[in-house]
Write a protein that holds these residues in place. Structure first.
Motif, PDB file in Angstrom:
ATOM      1  N   GLN A  64       2.162   7.926  -8.284  1.00 32.50           N
ATOM      2  CA  GLN A  64       1.479   6.868  -9.048  1.00 32.50           C
ATOM      3  C   GLN A  64       1.124   7.439 -10.426  1.00 32.50           C
ATOM      4  O   GLN A  64       0.579   8.547 -10.521  1.00 32.50           O
ATOM      5  CB  GLN A  64       0.209   6.414  -8.325  1.00 32.50           C
ATOM      6  CG  GLN A  64       0.505   5.483  -7.149  1.00 32.50           C
ATOM      7  CD  GLN A  64      -0.742   5.147  -6.350  1.00 32.50           C
ATOM      8  OE1 GLN A  64      -1.356   6.012  -5.751  1.00 32.50           O
ATOM      9  NE2 GLN A  64      -1.126   3.874  -6.370  1.00 32.50           N
ATOM     10  N   LYS A  96      -5.466   1.380  -7.307  1.00 31.57           N
ATOM     11  CA  LYS A  96      -4.247   0.574  -7.370  1.00 31.57           C
ATOM     12  C   LYS A  96      -3.542   0.977  -8.655  1.00 31.57           C
ATOM     13  O   LYS A  96      -4.114   0.864  -9.739  1.00 31.57           O
ATOM     14  CB  LYS A  96      -4.605  -0.916  -7.397  1.00 31.57           C
ATOM     15  CG  LYS A  96      -3.389  -1.803  -7.555  1.00 31.57           C
ATOM     16  CD  LYS A  96      -3.673  -3.271  -7.429  1.00 31.57           C
ATOM     17  CE  LYS A  96      -2.366  -4.011  -7.707  1.00 31.57           C
ATOM     18  NZ  LYS A  96      -2.370  -5.393  -7.372  1.00 31.57           N
ATOM     19  N   ASP A 128       4.918   4.968   2.649  1.00 30.58           N
ATOM     20  CA  ASP A 128       5.122   6.232   3.387  1.00 30.58           C
ATOM     21  C   ASP A 128       5.646   5.959   4.797  1.00 30.58           C
ATOM     22  O   ASP A 128       6.546   6.658   5.275  1.00 30.58           O
ATOM     23  CB  ASP A 128       3.800   7.012   3.468  1.00 30.58           C
ATOM     24  CG  ASP A 128       3.401   7.604   2.110  1.00 30.58           C
ATOM     25  OD1 ASP A 128       4.288   7.801   1.269  1.00 30.58           O
ATOM     26  OD2 ASP A 128       2.195   7.853   1.910  1.00 30.58           O
ATOM     27  N   SER A 163       4.215  12.249  -0.807  1.00 31.28           N
ATOM     28  CA  SER A 163       3.929  10.864  -0.434  1.00 31.28           C
ATOM     29  C   SER A 163       3.814   9.980  -1.671  1.00 31.28           C
ATOM     30  O   SER A 163       3.807  10.457  -2.808  1.00 31.28           O
ATOM     31  CB  SER A 163       2.652  10.810   0.401  1.00 31.28           C
ATOM     32  OG  SER A 163       1.575  11.194  -0.401  1.00 31.28           O
ATOM     33  N   CYS A 164       3.742   8.688  -1.392  1.00 33.24           N
ATOM     34  CA  CYS A 164       3.789   7.678  -2.450  1.00 33.24           C
ATOM     35  C   CYS A 164       2.731   7.931  -3.528  1.00 33.24           C
ATOM     36  O   CYS A 164       3.001   7.819  -4.725  1.00 33.24           O
ATOM     37  CB  CYS A 164       3.596   6.301  -1.794  1.00 33.24           C
ATOM     38  SG  CYS A 164       3.764   4.924  -2.905  1.00 33.24           S
ATOM     39  N   SER A 165       1.521   8.302  -3.090  1.00 37.74           N
ATOM     40  CA  SER A 165       0.436   8.449  -4.069  1.00 37.74           C
ATOM     41  C   SER A 165       0.699   9.600  -5.050  1.00 37.74           C
ATOM     42  O   SER A 165       0.132   9.628  -6.140  1.00 37.74           O
ATOM     43  CB  SER A 165      -0.900   8.644  -3.357  1.00 37.74           C
ATOM     44  OG  SER A 165      -0.810   9.735  -2.483  1.00 37.74           O
ATOM     45  N   THR A 193       0.839  -1.202   0.000  1.00 40.53           N
ATOM     46  CA  THR A 193       0.000   0.000   0.000  1.00 40.53           C
ATOM     47  C   THR A 193       0.873   1.250   0.000  1.00 40.53           C
ATOM     48  O   THR A 193       2.047   1.217   0.415  1.00 40.53           O
ATOM     49  CB  THR A 193      -0.907   0.048   1.251  1.00 40.53           C
ATOM     50  OG1 THR A 193      -0.064   0.123   2.406  1.00 40.53           O
ATOM     51  CG2 THR A 193      -1.802  -1.172   1.341  1.00 40.53           C
ATOM     52  N   THR A 194       0.260   2.358  -0.409  1.00 43.40           N
ATOM     53  CA  THR A 194       0.982   3.643  -0.395  1.00 43.40           C
ATOM     54  C   THR A 194       1.330   4.002   1.046  1.00 43.40           C
ATOM     55  O   THR A 194       2.375   4.573   1.316  1.00 43.40           O
ATOM     56  CB  THR A 194       0.118   4.756  -1.024  1.00 43.40           C
ATOM     57  OG1 THR A 194      -1.179   4.725  -0.435  1.00 43.40           O
ATOM     58  CG2 THR A 194      -0.015   4.573  -2.525  1.00 43.40           C
ATOM     59  N   LYS A 195       0.449   3.635   1.987  1.00 51.30           N
ATOM     60  CA  LYS A 195       0.693   3.941   3.400  1.00 51.30           C
ATOM     61  C   LYS A 195       1.937   3.203   3.900  1.00 51.30           C
ATOM     62  O   LYS A 195       2.770   3.771   4.598  1.00 51.30           O
ATOM     63  CB  LYS A 195      -0.532   3.566   4.244  1.00 51.30           C
ATOM     64  CG  LYS A 195      -0.383   3.979   5.694  1.00 51.30           C
ATOM     65  CD  LYS A 195      -1.591   3.614   6.528  1.00 51.30           C
ATOM     66  CE  LYS A 195      -1.425   4.039   7.976  1.00 51.30           C
ATOM     67  NZ  LYS A 195      -0.206   3.629   8.650  1.00 51.30           N
ATOM     68  N   SER A 252      -3.680   2.531  -2.980  1.00 47.83           N
ATOM     69  CA  SER A 252      -3.995   3.669  -2.109  1.00 47.83           C
ATOM     70  C   SER A 252      -5.462   3.520  -1.700  1.00 47.83           C
ATOM     71  O   SER A 252      -6.138   2.601  -2.161  1.00 47.83           O
ATOM     72  CB  SER A 252      -3.771   4.972  -2.882  1.00 47.83           C
ATOM     73  OG  SER A 252      -4.833   5.172  -3.789  1.00 47.83           O
TER      74      SER A 252
END
Ligand code: ZN
Length: 351
Positions: free
Chosen positions: A120, A157, A77, A115-117, A72-74, A153
């Motif tokens: 994407q 996805k 992070d 953050s990761c998202s 996951t993005t979390k 996220s």
């Protein structure tokens, strides 16, 4: 113009994991690095042991990665936050596709804000990522060589598709995959089989990609229908990954993201579920796939869409439509005319 990149340094040798200490000494000297942090699949903490211990690492420099669910993005992070305190020079990811993807994502986030998202999609990363080494313990995802790391996220996805995600070094030791349970090994390998099929049958195919995809396909089929060799499967995974770097995946991947997002199936299994309904697109390859399934007594989950709400089906269609490049590869520029939301719904309803 597409500039093609490969992983700069690859070691392929049965049993080389046992020499990790000297490999890392070489890397540190050559690239002037000192402090690694290891991201390791949590299965190696308790249930399964690695053939040799991870060297030179005090426990606080190993972070265990929960791989029960897709990355996951979390998760990316959270690991980035921890890593910023540990302040490593480089990261070593040891595990299957999930761990490799998290390693790639974290290496990007350590040198890029946000953050990761935020990343994407395609080609959104600005700064060079932290140096990273990938050591796969499963064969099939091709994550060890691809320019993609895929994250879920709260809303979607999707992969970070970028040259900066690529590993600086990959260590391939087929003995690391010997203890993988049969079904997991099969589904993960089918990811590679499907990468190869989607690459070969797509509109973006080129001689470079074809060379990798044909060999990956041959090695996969040989493993499951003729002569199993873990070195072959590890090579297939790598070549399958190379083939999609130079082309793209296709319909199966586009449809499978929704299955993983809504129903939580791991990537290889989700792909396998979808592939069984794609006779219209990849007829001969689906036949071979079914032969491999029956030879190994692998049962695919059925009736998975039972009880899935209308709004969730709409979400799955929405996620499929995000996969523009794979669908263009599979069906051409006018893919939206060929794969309408109604058609997608119909395919899902059969699963
Ligand atoms: Zn895949």
């Amino acid at each position: 113009m597409k500039i093609l990149q490969n992983v700069p340094e690859v070691i392929f040798q049965k049993g080389c994991f046992a020499d990790l200490t000297s490999i890392l000494a070489y890397v540190e000297k050559k690239h002037r690095l000192k402090r690694p942090v290891f991201l390791v699949d949590h299965v190696f903490k308790n249930k399964v042991s690695l053939p040799s211990p991870i060297p030179r690492s005090s426990s606080e420099m190993i972070l265990w990665v929960d791989t029960d669910k897709e990355p996951t993005t979390k998760q990316a992070d959270d690991f980035t936050k921890i890593m910023k305190e540990l302040n490593p020079d480089y990261i070593v990811g040891i595990g299957g596709g999930s761990v490799l993807d998290i390693t790639k994502g974290v290496s990007v986030l350590l040198n890029n804000p946000g953050s990761c998202s935020d990343y994407q999609g395609w080609d959104k990363v600005k700064n060079r990522a932290l140096f990273k080494i990938g050591i796969p313990t499963l064969s099939g995802t091709g994550s060890e060589v691809s320019r993609t790391c895929i994250f879920t996220s709260p809303t979607k996805k999707q992969g970070i598709n970028d040259d900066h995600t690529r590993f600086d070094m990959v260590i391939l030791d087929p003995t690391l995959t010997c203890t993988v349970p049969a079904a997991q090994k099969f589904f993960t390998a089918m990811d590679c089989y499907i990468h190869s099929v989607e690459s070969l049958r797509g509109t973006m195919i080129n001689p470079f990609s074809r060379g990798y995809a044909e060999k990956a396909l041959e090695l996969c089929v040989r493993y499951f229908l003729d002569r199993p060799d873990d070195g072959d499967l590890m090579t297939a995974s790598y070549f399958g990954g190379c083939s999609i770097v130079y082309s793209e995946v296709g319909i199966c991947h586009a449809l499978s993201y929704g299955i993983s997002f809504i129903l939580g199936y791991h990537h290889g299994e989700a792909n396998s579920i979808v592939f069984d309904y794609l006779d219209d697109y990849y007829p001969e390859d689906v036949k071979v796939f079914r032969k491999m399934l029956s030879t190994h007594n692998i049962e695919l989950p059925r009736n998975i869409m039972k009880g899935v709400s209308a709004s969730d089906i709409d979400k799955m269609i929405e996620l499929t439509y995000l996969m523009e490049k794979p669908l263009t590869n599979a069906l051409g520029q006018d893919w939206k005319l060929k794969l309408t939301p109604e058609k997608i719904k119909k395919i899902y309803s059969r699963m």
